[in-house]
Design a protein around this motif. Structure first.
Motif, PDB file in Angstrom:
ATOM      1  N   TYR A   1      -7.156   8.572  -8.676  1.00 13.79           N
ATOM      2  CA  TYR A   1      -8.132   7.484  -8.696  1.00 13.79           C
ATOM      3  C   TYR A   1      -8.036   6.788 -10.041  1.00 13.79           C
ATOM      4  O   TYR A   1      -8.021   7.439 -11.092  1.00 13.79           O
ATOM      5  CB  TYR A   1      -9.555   8.022  -8.485  1.00 13.79           C
TER       6      TYR A   1
ATOM      7  N   ARG B   1       0.829  -1.214   0.000  1.00 16.60           N
ATOM      8  CA  ARG B   1       0.000   0.000   0.000  1.00 16.60           C
ATOM      9  C   ARG B   1       0.859   1.258   0.000  1.00 16.60           C
ATOM     10  O   ARG B   1       0.452   2.279  -0.543  1.00 16.60           O
ATOM     11  CB  ARG B   1      -0.931  -0.001   1.221  1.00 16.60           C
TER      12      ARG B   1
ATOM     13  N   ASP C   1      -1.869   3.908  -0.876  1.00 14.40           N
ATOM     14  CA  ASP C   1      -3.219   3.503  -1.259  1.00 14.40           C
ATOM     15  C   ASP C   1      -4.157   3.691  -0.065  1.00 14.40           C
ATOM     16  O   ASP C   1      -4.102   2.937   0.915  1.00 14.40           O
ATOM     17  CB  ASP C   1      -3.243   2.042  -1.702  1.00 14.40           C
ATOM     18  N   LEU C   2      -5.017   4.704  -0.153  1.00  9.83           N
ATOM     19  CA  LEU C   2      -5.957   4.983   0.932  1.00  9.83           C
ATOM     20  C   LEU C   2      -7.041   3.924   0.987  1.00  9.83           C
ATOM     21  O   LEU C   2      -7.357   3.376   2.049  1.00  9.83           O
ATOM     22  CB  LEU C   2      -6.559   6.370   0.735  1.00  9.83           C
ATOM     23  N   VAL C   3      -7.639   3.676  -0.157  1.00  8.15           N
ATOM     24  CA  VAL C   3      -8.607   2.599  -0.334  1.00  8.15           C
ATOM     25  C   VAL C   3      -8.355   2.023  -1.713  1.00  8.15           C
ATOM     26  O   VAL C   3      -7.496   2.491  -2.450  1.00  8.15           O
ATOM     27  CB  VAL C   3     -10.067   3.109  -0.203  1.00  8.15           C
ATOM     28  N   ASP C   4      -9.116   1.017  -2.063  1.00  7.14           N
ATOM     29  CA  ASP C   4      -8.943   0.419  -3.377  1.00  7.14           C
ATOM     30  C   ASP C   4      -9.111   1.473  -4.465  1.00  7.14           C
ATOM     31  O   ASP C   4     -10.108   2.186  -4.503  1.00  7.14           O
ATOM     32  CB  ASP C   4      -9.972  -0.706  -3.556  1.00  7.14           C
ATOM     33  N   ARG C   5      -8.101   1.594  -5.333  1.00  9.99           N
ATOM     34  CA  ARG C   5      -8.085   2.486  -6.499  1.00  9.99           C
ATOM     35  C   ARG C   5      -7.844   3.959  -6.172  1.00  9.99           C
ATOM     36  O   ARG C   5      -7.690   4.771  -7.082  1.00  9.99           O
ATOM     37  CB  ARG C   5      -9.378   2.362  -7.310  1.00  9.99           C
ATOM     38  N   LEU C   6      -7.821   4.341  -4.919  1.00  4.96           N
ATOM     39  CA  LEU C   6      -7.578   5.739  -4.544  1.00  4.96           C
ATOM     40  C   LEU C   6      -6.259   5.825  -3.800  1.00  4.96           C
ATOM     41  O   LEU C   6      -6.055   5.143  -2.789  1.00  4.96           O
ATOM     42  CB  LEU C   6      -8.710   6.270  -3.667  1.00  4.96           C
ATOM     43  N   SER C   7      -5.359   6.679  -4.285  1.00  2.00           N
ATOM     44  CA  SER C   7      -4.042   6.797  -3.656  1.00  2.00           C
ATOM     45  C   SER C   7      -3.680   8.244  -3.421  1.00  2.00           C
ATOM     46  O   SER C   7      -4.118   9.155  -4.139  1.00  2.00           O
ATOM     47  CB  SER C   7      -2.973   6.112  -4.522  1.00  2.00           C
TER      48      SER C   7
ATOM     49  N   SER D   1      -9.697   3.506 -12.238  1.00  2.00           N
ATOM     50  CA  SER D   1     -10.609   2.384 -12.439  1.00  2.00           C
ATOM     51  C   SER D   1     -10.742   2.162 -13.936  1.00  2.00           C
ATOM     52  O   SER D   1     -10.320   3.002 -14.735  1.00  2.00           O
ATOM     53  CB  SER D   1     -11.971   2.677 -11.803  1.00  2.00           C
TER      54      SER D   1
END
Length: 858
Positions: A656, A527, A599-605, A658
């Protein structure tokens, strides 16, 4: 949705990197970390409409061939990256062959490093970027921009303002061919062809070869522009682990007629003081914002003495007389504004070598090398007085800018009519020849899957030869050779001793040794990714000036056959700096380059970076002669006291990624110190104004930028970007002409719009594809004291593609492009000045153009 495979130069066909976005093979390897990934939108960096946002610590954006191919065929890649936030490029004509001006976050192009397959393209002397010499767009796999920062191994001594890196296509496994013909406005004709050989040997050897030719007429005025380009690349994989050697060559030939553009005073003469006032102040600035009717009046004016173009025809009196004609022939008012000498020819070439060798399972060696050459000038003419009698004084150099007999006793019959009574116009360009060698070697050690270290060494040596020899014009005022005499052709202008008259004669070497190191680590289940790096450039300029240096002149000099005693006895020329050889100036720095992604959450850094930039003084800065008194009695700062410009660049933002939506938004801050500018001062005992280069203080700039790409349905892609830039000069300037303060503190940097924004929409309804794009560029200051600005503008472009699959031509299509679709009237590149009274020159923007292309592929 089509599946696309993107292969970077750092890997063989079986090993494709996650991110081939950097400039050197070593950095590509470090960022990709040998991960075997096919970029299909499900892994690695996503691409939507030809736009990628790599997940790296630095603020960076990438445009791929998908985006590039929709632009005007033959267009400069620097015009294409104009759709990246923070970038502002002003193209000097609609097709890109006349060059243009690049700025990134307020930094001019000579402070931005541009590389081609890892090899630097900036001029070794003045760091300029020549946008008309870039690779044909059909051959560019991708172009990426680092905003305000460099890679840790960037091979440059001038990148205080960021980097632009583009990479050429890989040869394909299968044999194929491409042919493109384009026809457009202003008699534009372009032919491009490429052959991919496919695999030539059982060892996987493959190559491509390409060539292009384009010609067109100026959109305003007289003259033709032409460009020929030849390119080739051969790729040899070694084994099955991704090792390779790639060798490529590029040659570009430009023959350009220059555009004549008006000054603010020219526009005032035509439109009156009610439109352009006679004066402006920083407390009461003036913004030039012409109506369509007023702009068209300037554009359509054909009086070369007002705002019109250069004269189409020319006939110098001195070139049209028979031997024995005793009447004086005076060229002073003939051919002074001629399109025949307002030219900008160039021949350039770049050889590149990229390679990768896996020494062990953990140790990797990369090597990039290059050789480049340049031959170019900016045209121009002057008048010589055969009799040797001075006629006026310009910039401390007596007599019609230059004169014959003042350098030696007696006169010379330049035009061969049997007397020495004439004033003869001659071709007098400033020629430059450069040869440059570059080598970048790197070692990467993979400690474990989550940690690696690497080191790199760069060697860059450029030989920079600059001359300004005079040669004759023919009977219609055209030079016999576009490069003039330049030490080779006949018809030079000689002095009484038989030497070619010359306005500069100097030789310099720019030598860079640079070491760099970097650690990359992954933590918390990948992460957190951390980059810790440093680079240390050691830069040297070795300078030789074979002429006398004129105080305040960084370009022209006093070249003479006179003895030192003859020069010294003259009260003016006796003050010139004596010729010298092998003067050495050295510069060095330690430049940290660090950052992280989380990586804060999935797909967001979250990403953040800090990089220190460095730009050593240019050749012209150092050739200027400042050790002289001015009218205040003070000594001007000597040029050898100039300090390198340095920057501290900070970025923080969010990304982000996706399959259908990618976005990046960030804020940044740059502190820029030791800024070098040129200013005018009066020489002691003279009314002459001289130019002096010196450090004048710091600049603070900050802003935010963002971009977003979305594909809501497979047939539609949308892209938008925006940027805000605020710059602020931190120090006033002392005017040595009268020892007063020029109020620069708090002013903004010239030619830098606060706001730029735009976007692109692309619709795919096979066999039709439609694209439309627009960019708004805000108001820009033309002067340092911020008393004069030009209004902002919005340009709209469109493209249509029609596939011919239905008639059996699967990879053949028609493409139509329109630039400046709405016929916006605007001013492009600006010749900035200290103040409104210095009469800045403004480039008229390109009008609407249309082109149609047919693209064959087999």
């Amino acid at each position: 949705m089509r599946t696309k495979l993107y292969a970077g130069v750092a890997f063989a066909a079986l090993m494709i990197p996650v991110s081939a976005f950097a400039q050197s093979t070593g950095t590509i390897e470090a960022e990709g970390q040998s991960e075997e990934v096919v970029v299909t939108g499900q892994a690695g960096p996503r691409e939507i409409g030809g736009v990628q946002i790599p997940d790296q610590p630095k603020a960076r954006a990438v445009l791929t061939q998908e985006f590039i191919a929709r632009q005007q065929p033959g267009q400069s890649i620097l015009e294409t990256i104009n759709f990246v936030p923070g970038v502002n490029f002003t193209n000097n004509d609609p097709y890109g062959t006349s060059g243009g001006n690049l700025r990134i976050r307020g930094f001019s192009g000579d402070r931005v490093s541009v590389t081609f397959d890892g090899i630097p393209l900036n001029d070794s002397g003045n760091y300029s970027v020549y946008s008309n010499q870039m690779l044909d767009p059909e051959l560019i796999e991708q172009a990426n921009v680092n905003f305000g920062a460099t890679d840790v191994d960037s091979p440059t001594a001038s990148a205080s303002g960021g980097t632009v890196n583009y990479r050429s296509l890989m040869p394909t496994d299968e044999m194929s061919a491409i042919a493109v013909y384009t026809r457009g406005t202003y008699d534009f004709n372009r032919v491009f062809g490429m052959i991919n050989t496919g695999e030539l040997t059982k060892f996987g050897t493959k190559a491509w070869i390409a060539a292009s030719n384009e010609t067109y007429e100026q959109f305003r005025g007289y003259g033709e522009l032409s460009k020929q380009q030849f390119n080739a690349k051969i790729y040899q994989p070694i084994g099955g682990n991704g090792d390779f050697i790639a060798l490529a060559g590029h040659y570009n030939r430009n023959r350009n007629s220059s555009y004549s553009n008006p000054t603010s005073a020219n526009i005032r003469t035509l439109l009156g003081t009610s439109v352009v006032p006679a004066t402006a102040t920083d407390s009461n600035p003036f913004t030039l914002d012409l109506s369509n009717e007023q702009y068209d009046q300037v554009f359509n004016n054909r009086d070369s003495g007002v705002t019109g173009p250069y004269d189409q025809f020319c006939s110098p009196p001195s070139a049209n007389v028979a031997f024995g004609n005793a009447a004086p022939q005076i060229d002073a008012t003939s051919c002074a504004n001629s399109s025949l000498t307002a030219i900008n020819p160039s021949d350039t070439g770049v050889m590149r070598l990229n390679s990768r060798f896996e020494l062990t399972d953990s140790l990797l060696f990369t090597f990039d090398g290059g050789y480049s050459f340049t031959r170019a000038n900016g045209g121009g003419s002057t008048v010589f007085n055969e009799s040797g009698v001075p006629v006026g004084t310009v910039g401390g150099v007596p007599g019609d800018n230059n004169y014959q007999g003042g350098r030696l006793t007696g006169g010379v019959d330049i035009n061969g009519d049997g007397d020495t009574l004439d004033r003869v116009r001659a071709y007098y360009p400033s020629n430059t020849r450069t040869q440059r060698f570059v080598a970048i070697a790197g070692l990467r050690y993979q400690i474990d899957p989550n940690n690696l270290v690497r080191v790199a060494y760069t060697w860059d040596r450029a030989r920079h030869r600059q001359t300004g020899e005079a040669s004759l014009l023919n009977s219609i005022g055209r030079p016999y050779d576009v490069f003039g005499f330049d030490g080779e052709t006949d018809r030079p202008v000689l002095d009484a001793q038989g030497n070619v008259l010359n306005k500069r004669n100097r030789l310099s070497y720019a030598i860079l040794h640079q070491v760099s190191g970097e650690y990359r680590g992954k933590f918390f289940d990948n992460r957190l990714n951390v980059n810790l790096g440093v680079r240390a450039p050691f830069f040297r300029r070795n300078l030789s000036n074979f002429c006398y240096t004129i105080a305040g002149q960084s370009s022209d000099a006093y070249c003479t056959s006179e003895t030192p005693a003859q020069v010294g006895i003259n009260p003016v020329r006796g003050q010139y700096g004596a010729p010298y050889q092998n003067r050495v100036e050295t510069y060095s720095a330690v430049l940290p380059n660090v950052g992280f992604t989380f990586d804060l959450v999935d797909r967001l850094s979250l990403f953040a970076s800090y990089a220190k930039g460095f730009s050593a003084p240019k050749t012209d800065n150092l050739y200027s002669f400042g050790a002289t008194r001015v009218s205040t009695g003070a000594y001007i700062q000597p040029s050898f006291d100039l300090q390198p410009e340095k920057t501290d660049s900070f970025d923080v933002g969010l990304r982000y990624n996706s399959p259908i939506f990618t976005a990046q938004a960030g804020a940044w801050y740059i502190y820029y110190k030791n800024r070098i500018i040129s200013s005018q001062v009066p020489e002691e005992g003279s009314t002459n104004l001289i130019n002096v280069d010196r450090n004048v203080g710091a600049v603070k700039s900050y802003g935010f930028d963002g971009l977003v790409s979305v594909r809501p349905v497979p047939q539609l892609s949308l892209y938008a970007f925006g940027s805000y830039i605020k710059t602020e000069l931190q120090d006033d300037l002392i005017d040595l002409r009268n020892n007063t303060v020029i109020p620069l503190r708090g002013k903004e940097v010239v030619e830098t719009p606060q706001w730029t924004y735009g976007g692109r929409a692309q619709l795919d309804l096979e066999p039709f594809q439609f694209g439309i794009e627009a960019k708004h560029t805000g108001d820009r200051w033309v002067t340092d004291v911020n008393d004069f600005a030009v209004a902002g503008y919005t340009l709209v472009n469109a493209d249509i593609r029609f596939g011919l699959t239905d008639i059996g031509l699967e990879r053949t299509f028609l493409q139509f492009n329109a630039t400046n679709l709405l016929k916006e009237r605007f001013f492009g590149s600006l010749s900035t000045q200290q103040g409104f009274s210095n009469n800045p020159r403004l480039n008229l923007g390109s009008p609407r153009t249309f082109t149609g292309s047919i693209h064959f592929e087999f």
